[in-house]
Design an enzyme around this catalytic site. Structure first.
Site, PDB file in Angstrom:
ATOM      1  CD  GLU A  38      45.450  59.261  43.173  1.00 35.35           C
ATOM      2  OE1 GLU A  38      45.449  59.821  44.247  1.00 35.35           O
ATOM      3  OE2 GLU A  38      44.660  58.393  42.703  1.00 35.35           O
ATOM      4  NE  ARG A 262      45.997  68.396  52.373  1.00 36.54           N
ATOM      5  CZ  ARG A 262      45.787  67.658  51.085  1.00 36.54           C
ATOM      6  NH1 ARG A 262      45.091  68.487  50.144  1.00 36.54           N
ATOM      7  NH2 ARG A 262      46.324  66.727  50.549  1.00 36.54           N
ATOM      8  CE  LYS A 272      45.000  65.450  43.004  1.00 39.80           C
ATOM      9  NZ  LYS A 272      45.854  64.449  42.729  1.00 39.80           N
TER      10      LYS A 272
END
Ligand code: ATP
Ligand code: MG
Length: 557
Positions: A38, A262, A272
């Site tokens: 993203e 992850r 982020k």
């Protein structure tokens, strides 16, 4: 026995095993993966894992990898991020087959939504988000149907079009899938597919005021691109049911989702959203601050693409989340820079030596190797003079027993130059040593030593006459706790106030010509990379990593 050997030989991770089985079964001739960031921030070390995995798979198996910007959320996204992401992936050594944007599929996604409405599998809900949440139920209690759930197909089609045309304000209506409000999986309780957001999008401008939710964009984008293996992190496991449901109902290309753990690094944050806060609140000097776990921060710090790929390779892919020790990342960059970086001498905390028996005006050329690990890099010349700097810690007035560096009456070798002996000290009014007067031993020059004297210590040094001052930025961990995410309260309260320390060192003159990004081993001090802030007049170096793991040692004490 045989199977074990085979496994060892191939050592496939669990995703590679799935792919190999699929290829062997003839399910696919080639595979297609994608890396789907993203564009709402810069990539970090966690993303590096996903990049190495997705691009690595199509290096190993026939097929290709797309770069797809998952840009369905107009308010947080920016073209600056798009550019940085592309730059970082290329720098890591990977190239995508197609550069794609989920926003390019907005028309198709809209058509898919209309199709669901026509099949009576989606409806427009006028409930507020609070009302929707209240009716959702809990994991142990079924939800309740929305009062708008039984609208006719015609009514839904008309309302959805009005949503698209901008007839309604933000938050007043949503499009929801009609699945089952009592479903065990909360995500299947009539999930929202579209929301109204009157916002400018970095690519589609003001064309749209309704935007698809992640779940109604991701799987569909995979399908549009014929992605065979869609890899995501474990938190998307519950989403897989919806992913499959939408693909089945729409009868589009059956992409499959697989999940892996992850990757989190200790003493930092890999989110982020949190990294953005650090940048916006000025806790760091931008996304590429060398203390940041971003790819751009690591690059500026002096990390090499090979060292990051090696790190990702070593941690591999797993199904269980765990915390990776930043020490492993440091180990990987040390290994790589040891092979590739040129050696230079820089004194970080200078103490002046006066070689009393050396001529005042002489600058004597000494020869020393550029990199003993790579003889092809050859030798370089350095100049030896009457006054030189050594590291303050390399002199002790009253040495301990195992101290093999310089002390009164003791001898050491100066790297590439002579053996010297300390004779007397000059102190200031506080009793601090300001100068050490030494004598050099004739015929003891490196490579031409005929004295037969054996010394235990070799020190790095810089000529006081020729050395150039350089700014050296020493970095420590950005956070002082290991698992930042598990601490209570604001994560920023756990930042290490000592994470940056700036000093002035004295360097061999050639370092004034270092190009930004160039890495060196400062002898006995660590690996350092030239920073773009530097100029020929005032070079700036970032310490990438020390030669050994000082942190672990300090912890043991
Ligand atoms: P963040 O919370 O930092 O924004 P994200 O998952 O929302 O992370 P995306 O831009 O959506 O970030 O991620 C792009 C890809 O990278 C996704 O496939 C995601 O699963 C993967 N990824 C992100 N963070 C990690 C991580 N820490 N470890 C492994 N893969 C990750
Ligand atoms: Mg995300």
């Amino acid at each position: 026995m045989i199977t074990e050997e085979k496994k060892e030989e191939k050592s496939l991770n669990f995703i590679e095993e799935i792919i190999e089985a699929d290829l062997q079964a003839g399910k696919y001739k080639e595979i297609v993966t994608r890396f789907p960031p993203e564009p709402n921030g810069y990539l970090h070390i966690g993303h590096a894992s996903s990049i190495c995995l997705n691009f690595g798979l199509t290096k190993k198996f026939p097929g290709y990898t797309n770069l797809r910007f998952d840009d369905t959320n107009p308010t947080t996204e920016d073209t600056e991020y798009v550019e940085s992401i592309k730059n970082d992936i290329r720098w890591m050594g990977f190239e995508w087959q197609n550069e794609l944007y989920a926003s390019d599929y907005f028309d198709t996604l809209y058509d898919y939504a209309v199709r669901l409405i026509q099949m009576n599998l989606a409806y427009v809900d006028d409930s507020t988000s609070e009302e929707i949440a209240t009716l959702k139920g809990t994991p142990t209690e079924p939800g309740k149907d929305s009062p708008f759930r039984d609208r006719t197909i015609e009514e839904n089609l008309a309302l959805f079009e009005q949503m698209k045309n901008g007839d309604f304000p933000d938050g007043s209506h949503t499009l929801r899938a009609k699945i089952d409000m009592a479903h065990q999986n909360m995500l299947m309780r009539d999930p929202i597919l579209y929301r109204i957001k009157h916002a400018h999008h970095h690519r589609t401008g003001n064309k749209w005021c309704i935007y698809p939710m992640y779940d109604f964009a991701h799987g569909q984008s995979d399908s549009i691109e014929n992605i065979t293996h869609s890899l995501c992190t474990m938190e998307f496991i519950p989403h897989r049911e919806l992913y499959d449901w939408l693909i089945a109902k729409l009868e589009i290309y059956p992409s499959h989702q697989y999940e892996f753990a992850r990757r989190n690094l200790n003493y930092t944050v890999t989110s982020k959203r949190k990294l953005l806060q650090l940048v916006q609140d000025g806790h760091v000097n931008g996304w590429d601050d060398p203390r940041m776990p971003t790819i751009s921060g690591l690059r500026r710090r002096g990390y090499t693409p090979a060292s990051i790929r090696e790190f990702c390779d070593r941690i591999g892919v797993a199904r269980r989340e765990n915390m990776i020790d930043v020490g492993l990342l440091e180990f990987c960059v040390r290994e790589d820079l040891n092979k590739t970086s040129l050696r230079r001498m820089v004194v970080l905390d200078p103490l002046k030596l006066v070689i009393t028996n050396f001529p005042e005006d002489l600058s004597e050329t000494c020869i020393t190797e550029n990199n003993p690990e790579d003889i092809a890099t050859g030798m370089r010349e350095i100049l030896f003079t009457k006054e030189i700097f050594i590291e303050r810690e390399d002199f002790m007035e009253v040495p301990s027993k195992k101290y093999f560096r310089l002390a009164p009456g003791k001898m050491v070798r100066l790297k590439g130059a002579y053996i010297i002996q300390a004779d007397s000290l000059v102190k200031d009014e506080n009793g601090e040593v300001t100068e050490v007067h030494c004598t050099y031993v004739e015929n003891s020059k490196s490579g031409q030593d005929t004295t037969g004297i054996n010394v235990k210590g070799t020190l790095h040094w810089v000529s006081a006459k020729h050395g150039v001052p350089v700014e050296v930025r020493l970095y420590d961990r950005l956070f002082s706790v290991e698992n930042v995410g598990s601490e209570e309260g604001d994560f920023k309260d756990y930042m290490n106030p000592e994470s940056l320390h700036i000093i002035t060192g004295y360097a061999e003159p050639s370092l004034a010509e270092a190009k930004p990004g160039e890495s060196f081993q400062f002898l006995r001090k660590g690996y350092f990379a030239a920073d773009p802030d530097g100029t020929t007049e005032k070079p700036v170096f970032n310490r990438t990593v020390t030669l050994r793991d000082n942190w672990a040692k300090a912890g043991e004490k």
